[in-house]
Design a protein around this motif. Structure first.
Motif, short mmCIF file in Angstrom:
data_model
loop_
_atom_site.label_atom_id
_atom_site.label_comp_id
_atom_site.label_asym_id
_atom_site.label_seq_id
_atom_site.Cartn_x
_atom_site.Cartn_y
_atom_site.Cartn_z
N ALA A 1 0.81 -1.22 0.00
CA ALA A 1 0.00 0.00 0.00
C ALA A 1 0.83 1.26 0.00
N VAL A 2 2.12 1.15 0.26
CA VAL A 2 2.95 2.34 0.40
C VAL A 2 4.14 2.24 -0.55
N MET A 3 4.33 3.24 -1.39
CA MET A 3 5.42 3.23 -2.36
C MET A 3 6.12 4.59 -2.40
N SER A 4 7.39 4.56 -2.75
CA SER A 4 8.12 5.80 -3.02
C SER A 4 7.69 6.27 -4.40
N GLU A 5 6.83 7.27 -4.44
CA GLU A 5 6.16 7.65 -5.68
C GLU A 5 6.93 8.69 -6.47
N GLU A 6 7.44 9.71 -5.80
CA GLU A 6 8.14 10.80 -6.48
C GLU A 6 9.65 10.65 -6.29
N HIS A 7 10.38 10.73 -7.38
CA HIS A 7 11.83 10.63 -7.36
C HIS A 7 12.38 11.90 -7.99
N GLN A 8 13.14 12.67 -7.22
CA GLN A 8 13.64 13.95 -7.69
C GLN A 8 15.14 14.06 -7.46
N VAL A 9 15.81 14.77 -8.35
CA VAL A 9 17.25 14.98 -8.25
C VAL A 9 17.55 16.46 -8.48
N ILE A 10 18.51 16.96 -7.73
CA ILE A 10 19.00 18.32 -7.96
C ILE A 10 20.52 18.27 -8.05
N THR A 11 21.07 18.99 -9.01
CA THR A 11 22.52 19.11 -9.18
C THR A 11 22.95 20.46 -8.65
N LEU A 12 23.93 20.46 -7.74
CA LEU A 12 24.39 21.72 -7.17
C LEU A 12 25.10 22.53 -8.24
N GLY A 13 24.73 23.80 -8.33
CA GLY A 13 25.33 24.67 -9.33
C GLY A 13 24.56 25.96 -9.47
N ALA A 14 24.96 26.76 -10.44
CA ALA A 14 24.36 28.09 -10.62
C ALA A 14 22.89 28.01 -11.00
N LYS A 15 22.50 27.02 -11.81
CA LYS A 15 21.12 26.91 -12.27
C LYS A 15 20.44 25.68 -11.67
N GLN A 16 20.65 25.48 -10.37
CA GLN A 16 20.14 24.28 -9.73
C GLN A 16 18.62 24.32 -9.59
N LYS A 17 18.00 23.20 -9.93
CA LYS A 17 16.56 23.05 -9.77
C LYS A 17 16.25 21.55 -9.69
N TRP A 18 15.11 21.22 -9.08
CA TRP A 18 14.71 19.84 -8.94
C TRP A 18 14.16 19.30 -10.25
N ARG A 19 14.55 18.05 -10.56
CA ARG A 19 14.09 17.38 -11.77
C ARG A 19 13.44 16.05 -11.39
N MET A 20 12.26 15.78 -11.91
CA MET A 20 11.60 14.49 -11.69
C MET A 20 12.25 13.42 -12.57
N ILE A 21 12.52 12.25 -11.98
CA ILE A 21 13.09 11.14 -12.74
C ILE A 21 12.23 9.89 -12.51
N LYS A 22 12.39 8.91 -13.38
CA LYS A 22 11.58 7.71 -13.30
C LYS A 22 12.38 6.57 -12.67
N CYS A 23 11.65 5.69 -12.00
CA CYS A 23 12.24 4.47 -11.43
C CYS A 23 11.35 3.30 -11.81
N LYS A 24 11.94 2.28 -12.41
CA LYS A 24 11.16 1.13 -12.88
C LYS A 24 11.00 0.05 -11.81
N TYR A 25 11.50 0.33 -10.60
CA TYR A 25 11.37 -0.63 -9.50
C TYR A 25 10.46 -0.04 -8.43
N PRO A 26 9.20 -0.45 -8.37
CA PRO A 26 8.30 0.06 -7.33
C PRO A 26 8.80 -0.37 -5.96
N HIS A 27 9.15 0.57 -5.12
CA HIS A 27 9.72 0.23 -3.83
C HIS A 27 9.32 1.28 -2.80
N ARG A 28 9.60 0.97 -1.57
CA ARG A 28 9.33 1.89 -0.48
C ARG A 28 10.61 2.06 0.34
#
Length: 395
Positions: free
Chosen positions: A202-229
């Motif tokens: 019933a519980v999954m890690s649904e949102e996966h986000q990455v941010i790269t440190l730098g001048a134009k840093q912002k969060w980016r949504m990424i996909k994961c093909k392994y449903p996990h918690r």
């Protein structure tokens, strides 16, 4: 009246004449800087253009990091109340002397909320409170805010790491969403759900986000093909350009790997051992991916991954006969990791006053107590890291 523009080259020439450091050979300036603590180096970048060009240069930062990597340190984070965060850094040597140990670093952070910090990576540390995040260098006392995590969820796991391929730092954030559709379909009864006993389906890690440190840093949504918690309250670790954390995958405790360069996930099956599945936790162990298993106050078993590309694990003998045999039954201790020297680290529970932690040498069967100066507060929340290196990197 026409305004006369000053020559930029003339100003630079005047600055060069007034700069007392220009007459010192570059090699000597580097040698002098290498002997200074990071906080002094960070301040000196304002003293001279020539010093600033050296200090901010990639070559000097890496040279300083290489030297620091041979002198690992303890890092202690102390939170008192809602308006004080202290960081203490000191040598891992048993008897540090003034000649090989910088003054203990104490930096006061003044946030309006408490930040929970992840283990340090190459001298930097990442803190989070809800969707607020910051990156800091405890050795220089610099802390900068990151963009807020793009989510409304509260159950968040954040892991900080370094990508050596692209020479960048990244943060991975996972948020949990409850699949209430499972309740509606009768997979989980409402009473079962309301009793706060959550089935893994019933519980999954649904949102996966990455941010790269730098001048134009912002969060980016990424996909994961392994449903996990992911497991709340647990820390991930960074090793060789990848982030590792424990997760529930197909109703089994598994090891999730996130490659910081390719930004792809991969899952590794863990041994089907009851104690490992129930109590396993990732720990620091000289750069090896290791899961420690400690059932209550009993002995500690270590499961070491022999090959990161294969699901091959080896179980070592218990690192201690039992906690009670070493420390007695009056004080509880939490296993925290193993130093490159082989010493096993334990943190007392609850935190003692004055604060200390224990180093145990399983070969010599020797116990030593390390007291941290300046921490004498029963109400303080204390976190200890044992793989810290000093960095002069300017944020």
């Amino acid at each position: 009246m026409k305004r006369v523009k000053r020559s930029k080259k003339r100003d630079e020439r005047n600055d060069d004449v007034n700069d007392p450091f220009i007459i010192i050979p570059t090699e000597l300036k580097v040698e002098i800087l290498m002997k200074l603590p990071p906080r002094s180096i960070a301040r000196l970048r304002f003293a001279s253009k020539h010093l600033s060009s050296i200090i901010l240069g990639k070559e000097f930062t890496e040279l300083y990091m290489t030297r620091s990597s041979t002198q690992p340190r303890h890092l202690v984070s102390v939170h008192r109340g809602s308006d004080m965060q202290l960081f203490h850094s000191f040598s891992q040597e048993e008897h540090p002397s003034a000649s090989n140990d910088h003054d203990k670093v104490s930096y006061t952070l003044d946030p309006d909320v408490r930040y929970v910090f992840t283990p340090p990576v190459r001298g930097l540390i990442c803190g989070r409170n809800g969707i607020k995040m910051m990156i800091g260098n405890p050795s220089t006392g610099q802390f900068v805010s990151l963009p807020r995590v793009k989510t409304r969820k509260k159950d968040i796991l954040s892991i900080f790491g370094y990508d050596p391929v692209n020479d960048v730092y990244k943060v991975l954030c996972l948020t949990v969403i409850t699949r209430r559709g499972n309740i509606a379909r009768g997979i989980i009864s409402r009473d079962y759900f309301l009793e706060d006993v959550m089935a893994w389906e019933a519980v999954m890690s649904e949102e996966h986000q990455v941010i790269t440190l730098g001048a134009k840093q912002k969060w980016r949504m990424i996909k994961c093909k392994y449903p996990h918690r992911h497991y709340s309250g647990y820390h991930g670790i960074c090793r060789d350009g990848a982030l590792y954390y424990l997760t529930s995958y197909k109703q089994k405790r598994s090891l999730m790997c996130f490659d910081l360069s390719s930004e792809e996930f991969n899952v590794t099956k863990l041994p089907d051992d009851y104690s490992l599945q129930e109590f396993g936790n990732l720990v620091n162990h000289s750069g090896k991916i290791t899961i420690a298993v400690q059932a209550y106050d009993g002995p500690i078993d270590l499961w070491v991954q022999d090959d990161v590309n294969k699901e091959v694990w080896s179980k070592t003998a218990s690192v201690v006969p039992s906690m009670n045999e070493i420390f007695g039954g009056d004080q509880r201790f939490m296993f925290r990791g193993i130093l490159p020297s082989g010493e096993v680290i334990f943190k007392p529970l609850p935190s003692p006053n004055p604060f200390f932690f224990i180093c145990y040498d399983p070969k010599e069967k020797k116990v030593r107590q390390v007291e941290v100066d300046g921490i004498r507060d029963d109400s303080a929340a204390i976190q200890v890291y044992f793989d810290h290196v000093e960095s002069c990197m300017v944020l």
